[in-house]
Design an enzyme around this catalytic site. Sequence first.
Site, PDB file in Angstrom:
ATOM      1  CB  ALA A  33      -0.921  -0.016   1.211  1.00  0.00           C
ATOM      2  CG  ASN A  34      -0.315   4.629  -1.725  1.00  0.00           C
ATOM      3  OD1 ASN A  34      -1.034   5.474  -1.198  1.00  0.00           O
ATOM      4  ND2 ASN A  34      -0.713   3.902  -2.764  1.00  0.00           N
ATOM      5  CG  HIS A  35       2.592   6.617   3.915  1.00  0.00           C
ATOM      6  ND1 HIS A  35       2.231   6.083   5.122  1.00  0.00           N
ATOM      7  CD2 HIS A  35       3.879   6.257   3.715  1.00  0.00           C
ATOM      8  CE1 HIS A  35       3.265   5.431   5.643  1.00  0.00           C
ATOM      9  NE2 HIS A  35       4.272   5.523   4.784  1.00  0.00           N
ATOM     10  CB  SER A  36      -2.654   8.190  -0.838  1.00  0.00           C
ATOM     11  OG  SER A  36      -3.591   9.164  -1.213  1.00  0.00           O
TER      12      SER A  36
END
Length: 239
Positions: A33-36
């Site tokens: 995943a990512n931090h958005s």
Amino acid sequence: DARGAVRRDLMGRELLITAGGTREDLDPVRYLANHSSGRQGWALAHAALARGARVRLIAANVELETPPGALRLDVGSAAELAALVAEHRGQVDALVMAAAVADFTAAERSDSKIKKDESAGDDSEAVPVLALRRTQDILRLSVLERTEAGSGRPVIVGFAAETGGGGSSALDLARQKARRKGADLLVFNDITAGVFGATDNSVRILDRGGEELARAEGSKTLVAHAVLDELLPALPEVP
Ligand code: CTP
Ligand code: CA
């Protein structure tokens, strides 16, 4: 709204906005995943609704309340997001790709939980190697599809969060990306100092040649309105 009274200048327009960050399953319990946070996409949806637009909001793993009046569609992975964008982009006046889309996904998702000892074999120090493959570039494909259709619709807006690197400044990388992607607008965010999840934002809005059209600094609401201000003249006249 930070600017006081809001103009209803998006009346009769429909926007497709993607927000959040995709998750790529590795096995039934793990994902990449990512931090958005989805906050910039959300701010865009709120701003567009306030200006009279209809909004289809594709949310990738966003834990925020749905903006009243938006049609919300939830997705998990980049592939799911790509499929929904492909389904909806032909029906809207503008596509705003604020979502952080995974560039890579697992080459093969394991149906069962990946086990520590099985991937390591007898060697307790060994680690598995994750095999990845690239996802579809939704923004690029949307631009290509529009070109092939010989259509000016939808107007397409991309986002780029850059840290400089490899001898290039963040701005240089964003300019190159604007030319490469071919979107009508590219909203460039210098994240050298970090911005994910923050309430404030500082962006430059570039055209497809990488030239700066506008700058905005302040709340994500203010940035959202600045993006919509630049999007507006790119929309065809209402018949
Ligand atoms: N994007 C997309 N599909 C992808 C990856 C990105 O549509 N598979 C969109 C994002 O939503 C964003 C824009 O493309 O609007 C730029 O994303 P970014 O990650 O900055 O660009 P990339 O081409 O993936 O380049 P990088 O190597 O810097 O990640
Ligand atoms: Ca990327």
